[in-house]
Design a protein around this motif. Structure first.
Motif, PDB file in Angstrom:
ATOM      1  N   PRO A 162     -50.669  -7.803 -27.420  1.00 13.32           N
ATOM      2  CA  PRO A 162     -51.429  -6.652 -26.897  1.00 13.32           C
ATOM      3  C   PRO A 162     -52.930  -6.719 -27.178  1.00 13.32           C
ATOM      4  O   PRO A 162     -53.727  -6.204 -26.401  1.00 13.32           O
ATOM      5  CB  PRO A 162     -50.785  -5.466 -27.626  1.00 13.32           C
ATOM      6  N   HIS A 163     -53.326  -7.331 -28.294  1.00  9.58           N
ATOM      7  CA  HIS A 163     -54.745  -7.341 -28.659  1.00  9.58           C
ATOM      8  C   HIS A 163     -55.359  -8.739 -28.546  1.00  9.58           C
ATOM      9  O   HIS A 163     -56.392  -9.017 -29.156  1.00  9.58           O
ATOM     10  CB  HIS A 163     -54.905  -6.794 -30.076  1.00  9.58           C
ATOM     11  N   GLY A 164     -54.744  -9.607 -27.767  1.00 12.02           N
ATOM     12  CA  GLY A 164     -55.210 -10.983 -27.662  1.00 12.02           C
ATOM     13  C   GLY A 164     -56.595 -11.129 -27.073  1.00 12.02           C
ATOM     14  O   GLY A 164     -57.262 -12.143 -27.293  1.00 12.02           O
ATOM     15  N   SER A 165     -57.040 -10.114 -26.339  1.00  9.55           N
ATOM     16  CA  SER A 165     -58.357 -10.203 -25.707  1.00  9.55           C
ATOM     17  C   SER A 165     -59.435  -9.463 -26.476  1.00  9.55           C
ATOM     18  O   SER A 165     -60.567  -9.333 -25.984  1.00  9.55           O
ATOM     19  CB  SER A 165     -58.294  -9.646 -24.283  1.00  9.55           C
ATOM     20  N   ASP A 166     -59.102  -8.985 -27.672  1.00  8.53           N
ATOM     21  CA  ASP A 166     -60.070  -8.161 -28.411  1.00  8.53           C
ATOM     22  C   ASP A 166     -61.375  -8.880 -28.695  1.00  8.53           C
ATOM     23  O   ASP A 166     -62.431  -8.243 -28.790  1.00  8.53           O
ATOM     24  CB  ASP A 166     -59.449  -7.688 -29.729  1.00  8.53           C
ATOM     25  N   GLU A 167     -61.328 -10.198 -28.862  1.00  8.85           N
ATOM     26  CA  GLU A 167     -62.541 -10.949 -29.185  1.00  8.85           C
ATOM     27  C   GLU A 167     -63.178 -11.602 -27.958  1.00  8.85           C
ATOM     28  O   GLU A 167     -64.104 -12.392 -28.091  1.00  8.85           O
ATOM     29  CB  GLU A 167     -62.242 -12.013 -30.249  1.00  8.85           C
ATOM     30  N   LEU A 168     -62.660 -11.271 -26.768  1.00  5.61           N
ATOM     31  CA  LEU A 168     -63.260 -11.777 -25.530  1.00  5.61           C
ATOM     32  C   LEU A 168     -64.240 -10.758 -24.970  1.00  5.61           C
ATOM     33  O   LEU A 168     -63.971  -9.553 -24.957  1.00  5.61           O
ATOM     34  CB  LEU A 168     -62.188 -12.060 -24.476  1.00  5.61           C
TER      35      LEU A 168
END
Length: 439
Positions: free
Chosen positions: A178-184
């Motif tokens: 769910p949070h895999g894109s937090d650093e994109l």
């Protein structure tokens, strides 16, 4: 037109019993029965039913010297007799690395992997490890492999992805965390002002900017003037790493890749496809300063099949050929590709079909659109993609195989006779294409 497909249908039914979906890569899914190849040579391939195709897919780009290139056959055959894999060092990998460092502007040190997704993953880990930062700028419509950290907003539903001024990262698959894109930080392609704003807000947190310098996974989109130069300036000013994803463009559009063609040198670049004549090799290349974080063990990089001897034999053979024979390989191939592009435009005009053709002679895209150019993913979405799918099928039925979304790869083996035959098929396929949609 009707092709015989009985053998392909039987093989597809067989494959579906033991292979999920009947294919081993989603990229090979096709409406109806997928292509089952019997053999390929040069710029042609034959399926298991005996149908012949002029091939502009070329294994999704690797076969720059054509299928079953003699140089590759000889190198692979010789190495197989000496051993398949060692889990140890060997001379071929040093030779391949030396060739890459001679050819590629950014390359001072190299590490090898098997596929492009691995090389990109290594580049991102290295950038984060080297800078001690976490955030990465990625552009909508850019594809950097199928691994979770970057499989976002490749070809998203525009409604789910938000406006270009406030893009939302859309996962490419169920099963991503769910949070895999937090650093994109997701931005529109070819929009340098958006990049400036991102650095103004997050500059001290941004480890890297990753980009396809010549975007080939969404059309064939060249950078607008100043875009890559601006990325180079901003990343340097903020201590971030500039990564070029050259899995497709590397060694294809020029001996040193898009960075040579376009005159902008990144800190790191990922290569694959055209570097080994169809064998599974990818490479991470970059400046000594950044790559030293692998050298000193700060950043981990491993893999049982890295520098696989048989694959590296192919890479050495191809790279040496491209390097030493560059003047007899690239100009003629690119000239024929540009000639084909011009003839395709003329065919579209003659048939009353709005056919836009953009790219380079080495790889280009056909779009069905009234627009005069395509600059980013949203422009790509606005083209008639359903019509392009119909054109792909019409060409396929007439013995011309292109990437279904409209991408064409050239090889050294695409002769004038094959181009003429291709144009005959195009001239037959274009009439009535748009009426078919209306019908």
């Amino acid at each position: 037109m009707t092709r015989s497909t009985a053998r392909s249908e039987a093989l597809f039914a067989r494959a579906q019993r033991t292979i999920a979906g009947g294919v081993s890569s989603d990229a090979r899914r096709m409406p109806g029965v997928p292509l089952f190849v019997d053999h390929a040579h040069g710029a042609e391939l034959w399926d298991v039913d005996g149908n012949r195709y002029i091939d502009y897919v070329l294994g999704q780009g690797p076969n720059l010297l054509g299928h079953a290139a003699p140089e590759v056959q000889e190198a692979v055959t010789m190495q197989v007799t000496r051993g398949i894999t060692y889990a140890a060092q060997h001379e071929l990998e040093a030779e391949a690395a030396e060739l890459i460092c001679e050819m590629v502007p950014c390359a001072e040190l190299v590490r090898f992997n098997s596929v492009g997704s691995e090389a990109v993953h290594a580049a991102l880990r290295l950038a984060r490890g080297h800078t001690g930062r976490a955030k990465v700028i990625k552009f909508e419509g850019n594809y950097h492999g199928w691994l979770d950290p970057v499989l976002y907003s490749v070809h998203p539903d525009p409604e789910a992805a938000g406006s270009p001024q406030a893009l939302r990262a859309v996962p490419g698959s169920a099963g991503q965390t769910p949070h895999g894109s937090d650093e994109l930080i997701l931005l529109p392609h070819n929009d340098l002002d958006a990049v400036r704003s991102a650095f103004a807000a997050h500059g001290s947190e941004i480890a890297a900017v990753i980009v396809e310098p010549f975007l080939c996974n969404t059309g064939a989109i060249m950078p607008v003037p100043g875009f890559l130069e601006g990325l180079r300036e901003l990343t340097t000013a903020h201590g971030s790493v500039l990564i070029f994803d050259e899995i497709i463009s590397g060694f294809r559009v020029a001996p040193g890749g898009a960075q040579e063609l376009l005159g902008v040198t990144p800190d790191l670049a990922a290569f694959g496809k055209a570097m080994a004549g169809g064998m599974q090799v990818s490479a991470l290349a970059g400046s000594r300063e950044v790559m030293n974080s692998i050298t000193d063990g700060t950043v981990a990089h491993a893999g049982t099949f890295n520098s696989h001897p048989v694959a590296m034999a192919a890479a050495v053979a191809v790279l040496r050929t491209l390097h030493e024979q560059r003047e007899s390989i690239y100009p003629p191939m690119i000239h024929r590709g540009e000639q084909l592009m011009a003839e395709l435009r003329a065919a579209g005009q003659a048939a009353g079909v709005p056919l836009l053709v953009e790219g380079t002679g080495a790889v280009f895209q056909t779009y069905l659109t009234e627009a005069d150019t395509v600059r980013n993913y949203r422009d790509f979405v606005a083209t008639d993609r359903a019509g392009m799918a119909r054109l792909h099928q019409r060409l396929f039925d007439r013995g011309v195989s292109i990437v279904p979304r409209g991408l064409w790869f050239l090889s050294t083996e695409h002769t004038d006779d094959l181009l003429a035959e291709t144009l005959e098929a195009v001239a037959a396929a274009l009439p009535g294409l748009q009426e078919e949609e209306n019908g």
